[in-house]
Structure formats: structure tokens, C-alpha cells
Scaffold this motif. Sequence first.
Motif, short mmCIF file in Angstrom:
data_model
loop_
_atom_site.label_atom_id
_atom_site.label_comp_id
_atom_site.label_asym_id
_atom_site.label_seq_id
_atom_site.Cartn_x
_atom_site.Cartn_y
_atom_site.Cartn_z
N VAL A 73 7.23 -0.87 7.10
CA VAL A 73 7.20 0.43 6.44
C VAL A 73 8.44 0.53 5.56
O VAL A 73 9.55 0.22 5.98
CB VAL A 73 7.19 1.58 7.47
N GLU A 74 8.25 0.93 4.33
CA GLU A 74 9.34 1.12 3.38
C GLU A 74 9.34 2.58 2.94
O GLU A 74 8.37 3.29 3.15
CB GLU A 74 9.13 0.23 2.14
N THR A 75 10.42 2.99 2.31
CA THR A 75 10.41 4.32 1.71
C THR A 75 9.47 4.28 0.51
O THR A 75 9.20 3.21 -0.04
CB THR A 75 11.82 4.74 1.25
N MET B 90 8.65 -5.74 -3.72
CA MET B 90 9.22 -5.54 -2.38
C MET B 90 8.46 -6.41 -1.37
O MET B 90 9.07 -7.01 -0.48
CB MET B 90 9.15 -4.07 -1.97
N ALA B 91 7.15 -6.51 -1.51
CA ALA B 91 6.36 -7.35 -0.61
C ALA B 91 6.78 -8.82 -0.75
O ALA B 91 6.94 -9.53 0.25
CB ALA B 91 4.86 -7.19 -0.89
N ALA C 267 0.85 -1.19 0.00
CA ALA C 267 0.00 0.00 0.00
C ALA C 267 0.89 1.24 0.00
O ALA C 267 1.97 1.23 0.57
CB ALA C 267 -0.91 0.01 1.23
N VAL C 268 0.40 2.30 -0.64
CA VAL C 268 1.14 3.55 -0.72
C VAL C 268 0.41 4.61 0.09
O VAL C 268 -0.80 4.75 -0.01
CB VAL C 268 1.25 4.02 -2.19
N PHE C 269 1.17 5.33 0.89
CA PHE C 269 0.66 6.46 1.66
C PHE C 269 1.41 7.69 1.17
O PHE C 269 2.41 8.10 1.76
CB PHE C 269 0.86 6.22 3.16
N LYS D 220 5.46 7.24 2.31
CA LYS D 220 5.80 5.89 2.76
C LYS D 220 5.03 4.84 1.97
O LYS D 220 3.98 5.10 1.41
CB LYS D 220 5.44 5.70 4.24
N THR D 221 5.59 3.65 1.97
CA THR D 221 4.95 2.47 1.42
C THR D 221 4.96 1.41 2.51
O THR D 221 5.91 1.33 3.28
CB THR D 221 5.74 1.96 0.19
N ARG D 222 3.90 0.65 2.59
CA ARG D 222 3.85 -0.47 3.55
C ARG D 222 3.68 -1.76 2.77
O ARG D 222 2.95 -1.80 1.79
CB ARG D 222 2.70 -0.32 4.53
N VAL D 223 4.35 -2.77 3.24
CA VAL D 223 4.16 -4.10 2.66
C VAL D 223 3.76 -5.05 3.78
O VAL D 223 4.19 -4.89 4.93
CB VAL D 223 5.43 -4.61 1.94
N GLY D 224 2.93 -5.99 3.44
CA GLY D 224 2.49 -6.98 4.41
C GLY D 224 2.58 -8.36 3.81
O GLY D 224 2.34 -8.54 2.61
#
Length: 153
Positions: free
Chosen positions: A132-134, A145-146, A104-106, A111-115
Motif C-alpha cells: 500500500v502506498e500513499t 513506483m511498482a 491500482a488506485v483506490f 491509497k494506491t497499491r502496487v504489486g
Amino acid sequence: MQDYIPGLVFDRGKTVCKMTLDLCERQMHEKLSVFFALAWSFWFRRNKYLHDQLLLSPKQVADGVVSMLKSYGQVQQKNRIQLMQHYKWQAPQSEWLKLNVDGAVFSKLGKTRVGVVLRDDHGRVLMARCKVETEMEGIEAIELMAIFRGLQL
């Protein structure tokens, strides 16, 4: 649009909202899906040209609308229970593991989050991680990346 939605008065001064209300007021609810499919396709064509310098032909746009409406019609025929069964998570084969990933992108936060979730053949969660990723450009980069984070579990 008038060819696709007979009875719709197309006026360049009308907003999408006003045209939608006109369809509702005239009890043309079944035409809303056609209207929104066409509107979305015009928007998509515009963005393809602006961002990718790719000009889709009117035929490509119309074919996309027909395909979209056909898929929508097929989904409409199924009730909610059937849809839930169709899209329900399925366990892997016996003695296998399944890794599900998402990103997901915020944008406002940069920030980007991967789960990631790793489950066994009985659906039990063995490991899960959220990180949390850049911020990254593009859906493919986020999904990769996920997957990478999932393989690091």
C-alpha cells in the motif's frame, strides 16, 4: 452521428441510454460498436479540453474512431482461445528472470497499491509483493513506483 449510423434519429433530448435502446429495438446491433466508439470519442475530446486544455479537431476524433473500430474488428475475428493464447503470459528466455508489475488506485481510500511478481524461465514465482502506498497522481507515477518496488525485491 447520423453520417456514421444511417437510420439513427439524433434528438438532443434523447439520452445515450435511449439511443442505445433505439438501436437494439431496431435490430441494429452491429451499429452499437460505432455508436459507443463515437460517444466515447466525444467524451474523450471533452476531457482533453477540460483537463489538458487541448482541443482535438473533429478529424482527429474521427480518425481515432476509425482506428478504434478497425482494432475492434480485428479482435472480433479471433475467438476466445486465440485471444487467450495471444495475451497469455510468456516466460523469459532461458536463465533469465521476468518482473511483472501493476498498480491500482483506490481514490475513496486515498491509497494506491502496487504489486510485483518475479518469475523464472519456467514460470515459477520466486518472489511476490503487494504494498500500500500513499495516493499518487497519474498512471505513470504509479507504474514507476511498482517498478521501483519490484527492483527492491
